[in-house]
Design an enzyme around this catalytic site. Structure first.
Site, PDB file in Angstrom:
ATOM      1  N   TRP A  80       2.441  -5.752  11.221  1.00 17.80           N
ATOM      2  CA  TRP A  80       2.866  -7.147  11.120  1.00 17.80           C
ATOM      3  C   TRP A  80       1.738  -7.865  10.395  1.00 17.80           C
ATOM      4  O   TRP A  80       0.605  -7.898  10.862  1.00 17.80           O
ATOM      5  CB  TRP A  80       3.074  -7.755  12.503  1.00 17.80           C
ATOM      6  CG  TRP A  80       3.433  -9.223  12.458  1.00 17.80           C
ATOM      7  CD1 TRP A  80       2.605 -10.253  12.124  1.00 17.80           C
ATOM      8  CD2 TRP A  80       4.712  -9.809  12.742  1.00 17.80           C
ATOM      9  NE1 TRP A  80       3.281 -11.453  12.171  1.00 17.80           N
ATOM     10  CE2 TRP A  80       4.581 -11.211  12.558  1.00 17.80           C
ATOM     11  CE3 TRP A  80       5.945  -9.294  13.138  1.00 17.80           C
ATOM     12  CZ2 TRP A  80       5.634 -12.098  12.761  1.00 17.80           C
ATOM     13  CZ3 TRP A  80       6.993 -10.183  13.343  1.00 17.80           C
ATOM     14  CH2 TRP A  80       6.846 -11.552  13.159  1.00 17.80           C
ATOM     15  N   TYR A  92      -3.050 -12.121  15.067  1.00 20.40           N
ATOM     16  CA  TYR A  92      -2.967 -11.001  14.126  1.00 20.40           C
ATOM     17  C   TYR A  92      -4.234 -10.156  14.200  1.00 20.40           C
ATOM     18  O   TYR A  92      -4.185  -8.934  14.402  1.00 20.40           O
ATOM     19  CB  TYR A  92      -2.753 -11.522  12.704  1.00 20.40           C
ATOM     20  CG  TYR A  92      -3.013 -10.499  11.626  1.00 20.40           C
ATOM     21  CD1 TYR A  92      -2.148  -9.418  11.443  1.00 20.40           C
ATOM     22  CD2 TYR A  92      -4.125 -10.592  10.786  1.00 20.40           C
ATOM     23  CE1 TYR A  92      -2.382  -8.466  10.462  1.00 20.40           C
ATOM     24  CE2 TYR A  92      -4.364  -9.657   9.803  1.00 20.40           C
ATOM     25  CZ  TYR A  92      -3.499  -8.593   9.646  1.00 20.40           C
ATOM     26  OH  TYR A  92      -3.743  -7.652   8.671  1.00 20.40           O
ATOM     27  N   ASP A 130     -10.036  -7.308   7.748  1.00 16.34           N
ATOM     28  CA  ASP A 130     -11.206  -8.165   7.929  1.00 16.34           C
ATOM     29  C   ASP A 130     -10.958  -9.250   8.964  1.00 16.34           C
ATOM     30  O   ASP A 130     -11.903  -9.900   9.427  1.00 16.34           O
ATOM     31  CB  ASP A 130     -11.609  -8.803   6.592  1.00 16.34           C
ATOM     32  CG  ASP A 130     -10.520  -9.686   5.992  1.00 16.34           C
ATOM     33  OD1 ASP A 130      -9.327  -9.385   6.192  1.00 16.34           O
ATOM     34  OD2 ASP A 130     -10.862 -10.676   5.319  1.00 16.34           O
ATOM     35  N   LEU A 182       0.827  -1.201   0.000  1.00 13.22           N
ATOM     36  CA  LEU A 182       0.000   0.000   0.000  1.00 13.22           C
ATOM     37  C   LEU A 182       0.860   1.249   0.000  1.00 13.22           C
ATOM     38  O   LEU A 182       0.535   2.247  -0.661  1.00 13.22           O
ATOM     39  CB  LEU A 182      -0.943  -0.013   1.201  1.00 13.22           C
ATOM     40  CG  LEU A 182      -1.929   1.149   1.318  1.00 13.22           C
ATOM     41  CD1 LEU A 182      -2.791   1.260   0.065  1.00 13.22           C
ATOM     42  CD2 LEU A 182      -2.808   0.977   2.558  1.00 13.22           C
ATOM     43  N   ILE A 205       8.083   3.388  14.354  1.00 16.94           N
ATOM     44  CA  ILE A 205       6.809   3.895  14.878  1.00 16.94           C
ATOM     45  C   ILE A 205       6.443   3.287  16.220  1.00 16.94           C
ATOM     46  O   ILE A 205       5.437   3.700  16.820  1.00 16.94           O
ATOM     47  CB  ILE A 205       5.666   3.693  13.867  1.00 16.94           C
ATOM     48  CG1 ILE A 205       5.500   2.211  13.493  1.00 16.94           C
ATOM     49  CG2 ILE A 205       5.901   4.537  12.623  1.00 16.94           C
ATOM     50  CD1 ILE A 205       4.304   1.957  12.583  1.00 16.94           C
TER      51      ILE A 205
END
Length: 309
Positions: free
Chosen positions: A69, A136, A112, A12, A45
């Site tokens: 991650w 996750y 999702d 992205l 970050i």
């Protein structure tokens, strides 16, 4: 507007670089990894003070957090839990704190995978309770919650005070990095037959389309009279299984000699149970921001043509 993009060397992030070339805004691209040929500033970050310093030095007005991650299976290893939580929960909280302190905006990319335990058979809405099936998804949900806590989870204040946009997406692919589309392009070109699961359904998302949507959302959020903070869903339009996705990849690429066969998820044992149905309801994001979202096969064809060029 000065926009900080984290994870700028991922899928992205690379698409955000392309989109930025057509924008009047100033972009600062950061990552912990360097890629030859890409101008990238180093930023950890998970270090709040480092984030604050970069925000101050560059007068950042908004952050698009593309870092995370994303190795779903490896996230299940207890040895990885600390770094997974730092990247997926603590880091977004740090970015939110830094933006809240200067009245800026954060766009957080979520997933999702915050859904999964219930046997959904209708598209998931933003207000549905998240029920992650793995670490996750759990940490990504934690990241959402921490951002909302920083901003007080309000959606009614003036946009001039800054805010947050959490975008849950799914099945992301692009011309860059490792992803399902590129993997299947290779496998359907080199294997006589391939088994692909048909009992997991969702919607592929072309990262370029998401990047375009992010910039449009950011422009509208920062200029709106009311605060548009909240959780939104974005994927391409339509529904398919991983089997359907692969069949279309093979079709568009001309790899029709490969016999792509449907199979069950249980034939591919995994440390984590993936959502069996995670189609995202995009009504809210379309009505709020006036977005027109491409159908998944149209976007897939564009990506494959770009890879072939």
């Amino acid at each position: 507007m000065n926009i900080l993009v984290t994870g700028a060397n991922g899928q992205l992030g690379r698409e955000m670089r392309i989109i930025s070339q057509q924008s009047a805004h100033h972009f600062l691209f950061t990552d912990v990894n360097q890629v030859e040929g890409l101008e990238t500033s180093y930023l950890d970050i998970t270090d709040l003070n480092a984030v604050r310093q970069v925000v101050s030095d560059n007068q950042i007005n908004a952050i698009v957090n593309c870092a995370a991650w994303t190795n779903v299976d490896a996230a299940e290893d207890p040895a990885n839990h600390p770094i997974v939580e730092r990247l997926n929960a603590t880091a977004p909280e740090n970015l939110a704190i830094a933006m809240h302190e200067v009245g800026g905006w954060i766009i957080q990319i979520s997933t999702d995978y915050v859904f999964g335990q219930e046997p959904y058979n209708t598209p998931c809405r933003e207000d549905q309770q998240g029920t992650p099936t793995g670490y996750y998804g759990l940490t990504k949900k934690m990241g959402e919650e921490r951002i909302m806590k920083v901003f007080g989870a309000t959606e009614s204040d003036s946009a001039s005070n800054g805010g947050y946009i959490i975008i849950r997406t799914a099945w992301l692919y692009s011309e860059f990095g490792k992803n399902f589309c590129k993997t299947m392009l290779n496998l359907t070109a080199t294997k006589p037959a391939l088994n692909v699961v048909f009992d997991q359904c969702g919607t592929p998302t072309y990262a370029f389309d998401l990047a375009q949507a992010i910039l449009a959302i950011l422009d509208q959020s920062t200029s709106a009279e009311t605060n548009l903070s909240g959780i939104y869903h974005y994927s391409n339009e339509g529904v398919c299984s991983w089997f359907d996705f692969t069949k279309m990849i093979a079709h568009f690429s001309g790899h029709t000699a490969c016999d792509v066969r449907p199979c069950h998820s249980c034939e591919f044992p995994s440390p984590v149970t993936r959502p069996s149905y995670s189609v995202l309801d995009k009504t809210k994001i379309k009505s709020t921001f006036g977005l027109t979202i491409p159908y998944w096969t149209d976007s897939l064809l564009r990506c494959i043509r770009n890879l072939e060029a």
